[in-house]
Design an enzyme around this catalytic site. Structure first.
Site, mmCIF file in Angstrom:
data_model
loop_
_atom_site.group_PDB
_atom_site.id
_atom_site.type_symbol
_atom_site.label_atom_id
_atom_site.label_comp_id
_atom_site.label_asym_id
_atom_site.label_seq_id
_atom_site.Cartn_x
_atom_site.Cartn_y
_atom_site.Cartn_z
ATOM 1 N N ASP A 218 2.755 -17.492 -15.038
ATOM 2 C CA ASP A 218 3.505 -18.912 -14.874
ATOM 3 C C ASP A 218 4.966 -18.393 -14.672
ATOM 4 O OD1 ASP A 218 1.900 -21.052 -14.282
ATOM 5 O OD2 ASP A 218 2.293 -21.934 -16.421
ATOM 6 N N MET B 264 9.962 -32.266 -18.690
ATOM 7 C CA MET B 264 10.071 -32.473 -16.960
ATOM 8 C C MET B 264 10.954 -33.573 -16.771
ATOM 9 S SD MET B 264 6.403 -30.982 -16.244
ATOM 10 C CE MET B 264 5.419 -31.859 -17.531
ATOM 11 N N LYS C 16 4.833 -22.368 -11.057
ATOM 12 C CA LYS C 16 4.736 -23.668 -10.644
ATOM 13 C C LYS C 16 5.934 -24.448 -11.308
ATOM 14 C CE LYS C 16 1.015 -26.163 -10.454
ATOM 15 N NZ LYS C 16 0.881 -26.129 -9.313
#
Length: 271
Positions: free
Chosen positions: A38, A171, A59
């Site tokens: 990742d 996020m 991502k």
């Protein structure tokens, strides 16, 4: 099941510091044939997987990302060739890491899956601030929430505020203004709030504020993703706030870099 089938390990790499990896994770990395890495994982982790082919499948919210379906096809393809595939995820794989989708695909293909837990950035952020997310004087729990729902909407912030738990928002930096505004409809303006960017990493940055000033303070200080937003009265126990008060900077957001003293040293110096 194909007798030549390998296996997939969903490995939680933690917030960045390789010292926070579990022994189980280190052993899995050493045995890996293929490493699917990742974007937010410490790149030095590849040194722990000397025999593995490394494929980067980053991502990131708001950035160009490897499609999830492609990652799932890679895992299935290599595992069906009899290889040990280690899917390395930042933080904790089972928390906002799309592990559920990957588990469904792999199990549907008859591929054995192992899960190795790690430290989520929310816990790393709390450690950096020197607080307990579930301080019993302030709350009865903690709520981990992503700022983005599957339909690109937002969570029910009023319902979350009503829980009176510490909120750990993942996020959420691109929506920090709307998040703060929504929470202010249910929480006092002086509710302690913080942002921790790159939690647990060597470049960690921390900011202490209050809910009504959080978005402006974070923006003015140049905070961005990846970061965790923490909101709740338990956040007010942070040694960051102790440091700011002792420096007589009550009206300024408290910010510290990781080259400042750690929590124990800060408390000792503040005493």
């Amino acid at each position: 099941m194909n007798t030549n089938t390998g296996k997939v390990t969903l490995l939680s790499a933690g917030p960045g510091d390789l010292d926070l990896l579990t022994l189980k994770a280190a052993k899995a990395l050493a045995a890996a044939d293929v490493l699917l890495l990742d974007d937010l994982v410490n790149p030095e982790i590849v040194t722990l997987a000397p025999q593995a082919r490394v494929i980067r499948v980053g991502k990131r919210g708001g950035c160009r990302s490897t499609p999830q379906a492609f990652i799932e096809r890679l895992m299935r393809r290599y595992a069906l060739k009899g290889l040990h595939v280690v899917r390395v995820k930042g933080g904790e794989a089972l928390l906002f890491g799309r592990a559920g989708e990957e588990l469904a695909v792999l199990r549907g293909a008859g591929i054995p899956v192992e899960i190795i837990n790690g430290i989520s950035s929310g816990f790393a952020a709390a450690a950096g601030l020197g607080i307990s997310l579930t301080h019993r004087r302030h709350c009865h729990g903690v709520s981990f929430v992503t700022a983005h729902t599957e339909d690109h909407g937002e969570p029910d912030w009023a319902a979350l505020a009503a829980t009176r738990t510490t909120l750990a928002v993942y996020m959420g930096m691109r929506r920090i203004d709307s998040i703060a505004a929504a929470l202010l409809a249910s929480l006092p303006a002086d509710t302690p709030a913080a942002v921790v960017q790159w939690a647990g990493g060597s470049n960690e940055r921390r900011l202490m504020s209050r809910l009504d000033r959080l978005a402006a303070d974070a923006t003015n200080a140049g905070f961005g993703s990846p970061a965790v937003i923490l909101v709740g009265s338990a956040v007010g126990e942070s040694v960051e706030r102790v440091w700011a008060i002792d420096d007589e900077r009550r009206d300024e957001p408290a910010t510290m870099q990781t080259d400042m003293p750690n929590a124990r040293e800060a408390i000792a110096q503040a005493a």
